[in-house]
Structure formats: structure tokens, C-alpha cells
Design an enzyme around this catalytic site. Structure first.
Site, PDB file in Angstrom:
ATOM      1  N   ARG A   1      24.912 -33.400   3.747  1.00  0.00           N
ATOM      2  CA  ARG A   1      24.221 -32.727   2.643  1.00  0.00           C
ATOM      3  C   ARG A   1      23.272 -33.702   1.989  1.00  0.00           C
ATOM      4  O   ARG A   1      23.666 -34.795   1.592  1.00  0.00           O
ATOM      5  CB  ARG A   1      25.228 -32.273   1.579  1.00  0.00           C
ATOM      6  CG  ARG A   1      26.047 -31.119   1.982  1.00  0.00           C
ATOM      7  CD  ARG A   1      26.627 -30.387   0.812  1.00  0.00           C
ATOM      8  NE  ARG A   1      27.143 -31.186  -0.286  1.00  0.00           N
ATOM      9  CZ  ARG A   1      27.645 -30.670  -1.385  1.00  0.00           C
ATOM     10  NH1 ARG A   1      27.678 -29.359  -1.537  1.00  0.00           N
ATOM     11  NH2 ARG A   1      28.110 -31.432  -2.344  1.00  0.00           N
TER      12      ARG A   1
ATOM     13  N   THR B   1      19.052 -32.169  -2.851  1.00  0.00           N
ATOM     14  CA  THR B   1      18.867 -30.721  -2.675  1.00  0.00           C
ATOM     15  C   THR B   1      20.172 -30.004  -2.327  1.00  0.00           C
ATOM     16  O   THR B   1      20.257 -28.780  -2.448  1.00  0.00           O
ATOM     17  CB  THR B   1      17.876 -30.443  -1.532  1.00  0.00           C
ATOM     18  OG1 THR B   1      18.477 -30.916  -0.305  1.00  0.00           O
ATOM     19  CG2 THR B   1      16.550 -31.142  -1.742  1.00  0.00           C
TER      20      THR B   1
ATOM     21  N   ASP C   1      35.296 -35.806  -2.303  1.00  0.00           N
ATOM     22  CA  ASP C   1      34.501 -35.896  -1.065  1.00  0.00           C
ATOM     23  C   ASP C   1      35.449 -36.053   0.121  1.00  0.00           C
ATOM     24  O   ASP C   1      36.088 -37.095   0.292  1.00  0.00           O
ATOM     25  CB  ASP C   1      33.538 -37.086  -1.159  1.00  0.00           C
ATOM     26  CG  ASP C   1      32.576 -37.109   0.010  1.00  0.00           C
ATOM     27  OD1 ASP C   1      33.043 -37.135   1.175  1.00  0.00           O
ATOM     28  OD2 ASP C   1      31.358 -37.084  -0.217  1.00  0.00           O
TER      29      ASP C   1
ATOM     30  N   ASP D   1      34.774 -39.044   2.626  1.00  0.00           N
ATOM     31  CA  ASP D   1      35.147 -40.340   2.046  1.00  0.00           C
ATOM     32  C   ASP D   1      36.661 -40.503   2.000  1.00  0.00           C
ATOM     33  O   ASP D   1      37.185 -41.594   2.256  1.00  0.00           O
ATOM     34  CB  ASP D   1      34.569 -40.478   0.628  1.00  0.00           C
ATOM     35  CG  ASP D   1      33.084 -40.810   0.651  1.00  0.00           C
ATOM     36  OD1 ASP D   1      32.576 -41.215   1.716  1.00  0.00           O
ATOM     37  OD2 ASP D   1      32.434 -40.655  -0.396  1.00  0.00           O
TER      38      ASP D   1
HETATM   39  C1  PRP Z   1      30.792 -32.189   3.321  1.00  0.00           C
HETATM   40  C2  PRP Z   1      31.795 -31.290   3.997  1.00  0.00           C
HETATM   41  C3  PRP Z   1      30.919 -30.193   4.536  1.00  0.00           C
HETATM   42  C4  PRP Z   1      29.845 -30.075   3.487  1.00  0.00           C
HETATM   43  C5  PRP Z   1      30.132 -28.874   2.621  1.00  0.00           C
HETATM   44  O1  PRP Z   1      30.139 -33.006   4.229  1.00  0.00           O
HETATM   45  O2  PRP Z   1      32.552 -31.937   4.974  1.00  0.00           O
HETATM   46  O3  PRP Z   1      30.341 -30.476   5.794  1.00  0.00           O
HETATM   47  O4  PRP Z   1      29.910 -31.261   2.690  1.00  0.00           O
HETATM   48  O5  PRP Z   1      29.137 -28.681   1.694  1.00  0.00           O
HETATM   49  P1  PRP Z   1      28.171 -27.398   1.726  1.00  0.00           P
HETATM   50  O6  PRP Z   1      29.032 -26.213   1.975  1.00  0.00           O
HETATM   51  O7  PRP Z   1      27.551 -27.400   0.362  1.00  0.00           O
HETATM   52  O8  PRP Z   1      27.145 -27.612   2.803  1.00  0.00           O
HETATM   53  P2  PRP Z   1      29.090 -34.124   3.745  1.00  0.00           P
HETATM   54  O9  PRP Z   1      27.717 -33.550   3.672  1.00  0.00           O
HETATM   55  O10 PRP Z   1      29.621 -34.790   2.511  1.00  0.00           O
HETATM   56  O11 PRP Z   1      29.051 -35.118   4.957  1.00  0.00           O
HETATM   57  P3  PRP Z   1      30.198 -36.106   5.494  1.00  0.00           P
HETATM   58  O12 PRP Z   1      31.321 -35.246   6.045  1.00  0.00           O
HETATM   59  O13 PRP Z   1      29.499 -36.868   6.565  1.00  0.00           O
HETATM   60  O14 PRP Z   1      30.673 -36.976   4.366  1.00  0.00           O
HETATM   61  N1  URA Z   2      31.727 -31.760   0.223  1.00  0.00           N
HETATM   62  C1  URA Z   2      32.920 -32.316  -0.101  1.00  0.00           C
HETATM   63  O1  URA Z   2      33.426 -33.185   0.617  1.00  0.00           O
HETATM   64  N2  URA Z   2      33.527 -31.891  -1.219  1.00  0.00           N
HETATM   65  C2  URA Z   2      33.010 -30.941  -2.026  1.00  0.00           C
HETATM   66  O2  URA Z   2      33.628 -30.588  -3.036  1.00  0.00           O
HETATM   67  C3  URA Z   2      31.776 -30.386  -1.667  1.00  0.00           C
HETATM   68  C4  URA Z   2      31.153 -30.796  -0.533  1.00  0.00           C
END
Ligand code: PRP
Ligand code: URA
Length: 215
Positions: free
Chosen positions: A110, A114, A206, A209
Site C-alpha cells: 500500500r 494514497t 501492521d 511487520d
Molecule cells: C497490508 C495487508 C494487505 C493490505 C491491506 O499489506 O497485508 O495486503 O495491507 O490493506 P488494503 O485492504 O487497504 O489494501 P501492506 O501493504 O502493509 O504490505 P506488507 O504486507 O508488505 O507489509
Molecule cells: N494493513 C495492515 O497490516 N493492517 C491494517 O490495519 C491495515 C492494512
């Protein structure tokens, strides 16, 4: 009760074991090792429900007593597709149920400003059009990443798609279902809302993380 009750293709879990483990991963004091273990176990419990309609075909088998016909999973079998990174934490939980499953990967993150998904990787096992595809990601927040991942799979020919998330916000569940009404969506728990940073409330923070111990 929620606005999603009795909507076809949306399944919100209510099993006590799933709810218990979700409470553990919400806790900010749950460390990386325990967090990973719970994510994996929840994936197994949810997978049991999400895969209840896998196609079967009878084969001949000889028991110590007699010959009989007995069912096995048929066809091209399953593809598990985690959305990177956090979806990776759910893969082993599904593999525990279907060890022969193939695994594809979709890389999305994400944009911090945005909150829109940015694509960086897509590799899916062939022939994707013949497989049941289980997309896994612990979090469905705005729904942007989930919806984009499903669109990518469809663009590669995928047709039998299921989406499994552990925690969803109503906003994300609505978007994913409206963008892709044909896919089955399995949700471990439906949370209250998104905050101003598009994080799920109360959520678990997160997910990536917490699974990988980053940040
Ligand atoms: C997180 C999560 C989803 C997304 C959800 O990933 O694992 O993929 O956010 O958010 P959305 O429904 O608003 O799109 P992130 O973008 O943090 O990436 P990561 O798993 O690499 O940390
Ligand atoms: N991605 C995450 O990991 N946690 C949230 O709450 C939203 C997006």
C-alpha cells in the site's frame, strides 16, 4: 448481526477457536513467534471451512477387509496465492490441509500516502484456469490490495477464486465483494472501521511487520 449477513459468497467465521486465536494476535504484547503460530493455526481452521467444496472423485482402494471406492480430491488441485508480504504467514496453515497445493505469489504494497496498492510481482502456477485458487492475506482494510490481487489473477485466466482474510473492515469487504461478486470471501472477524491512516480498528496493527518482526 452485520450488514453482510445472508449475502451470497460472504462467509464470516464464528468458530470459538478462531475467535480465541484472533484475540491473541490482536494483543500488542504477543511476540513474533506466537503471532506467527496463531496466524498459521487460524489459516488452518479457516481453510477447513473455505475448502469444504473442493471437488472429489472416487478411486478404488483395498482396505484390510475388502475393495471399495472412496473419494479423493480431484482435478487440478489447489493453488494457494498469498499477497506479499503478510499473506505468506498463512501459507503453511493451508499446506497442512493440502500438502500437494501449488503456491503462487502476488507482490503488492500500500502506498503510505494514497493507501492504493502498488504491484511489484505476480507468479502463478499453471494451468491457473483449471485450479481452485485460494488467495490469502490476513488483512482486508480498504480492499484495494485484495481487489487488485483478484483482478490480476483473473487477467491471468484464474476463474475459481476464493479469498481468505483473518480481519476485515466493512469498507474493504464491501469493495472486494462489489468488485468481484463471483468470488467466495471468508472472513475470520469483521471489525468496526478504518482509521484516518486506513488501518483497521481495533485490528492488530501492521500484519506484515508483526509476522516478520520488522519496524
Ligand atoms: C497490508 C495487508 C494487505 C493490505 C491491506 O499489506 O497485508 O495486503 O495491507 O490493506 P488494503 O485492504 O487497504 O489494501 P501492506 O501493504 O502493509 O504490505 P506488507 O504486507 O508488505 O507489509
Ligand atoms: N494493513 C495492515 O497490516 N493492517 C491494517 O490495519 C491495515 C492494512
Amino acid at each position: 448481526m452485520s450488514e453482510f449477513d445472508n449475502i451470497p459468497n460472504i462467509y464470516i467465521m464464528d468458530h470459538p477457536l478462531i475467535q480465541h486465536k484472533i484475540t491473541q494476535i490482536r494483543n500488542k504484547n504477543t511476540g513474533t513467534q506466537q503471532f506467527r503460530k496463531c496466524i498459521e493455526e487460524i489459516a488452518t481452521l479457516m481453510g477447513y471451512e473455505a475448502l469444504r467444496d473442493l471437488p472429489l472423485a472416487d478411486i478404488d482402494v483395498e482396505t484390510p477387509i475388502e475393495k471399495c471406492k472412496s473419494p479423493v480430491i480431484s482435478g487440478k488441485k489447489l493453488a494457494i496465492v498469498p499477497i506479499l508480504r503478510a499473506g505468506l504467514g498463512m501459507v503453511s496453515g493451508i499446506e497442512a490441509l493440502v500438502p500437494t497445493a501449488k503456491v503462487g505469489h502476488i507482490g503488492l504494497y500500500r502506498d503510505p500516502e494514497t493507501h492504493k496498492p502498488v504491484e511489484y510481482y505476480c507468479k502463478l502456477p499453471a494451468p491457473i484456469e483449471q485450479r481452485t485458487i485460494l488467495v490469502v492475506d490476513p488483512m482486508l482494510a480498504t480492499g484495494g490490495s485484495g481487489s487488485d490481487a483478484v483482478a490480476q489473477i483473473k487477467a491471468h485466466g484464474g476463474r475459481h477464486i476464493k479469498f481468505m482474510c483473518i480481519i476485515a473492515a466493512p469498507e474493504g469487504l464491501k469493495k472486494l465483494h462489489e468488485d468481484h461478486p463471483d468470488i467466495q470471501i471468508y472472513v475470520g472477524h469483521l471489525d468496526r472501521c478504518l482509521n484516518e491512516n486506513a488501518y483497521i480498528c481495533p485490528g492488530l496493527g501492521d500484519a506484515g511487520d508483526r509476522i516478520f518482526g520488522t519496524k
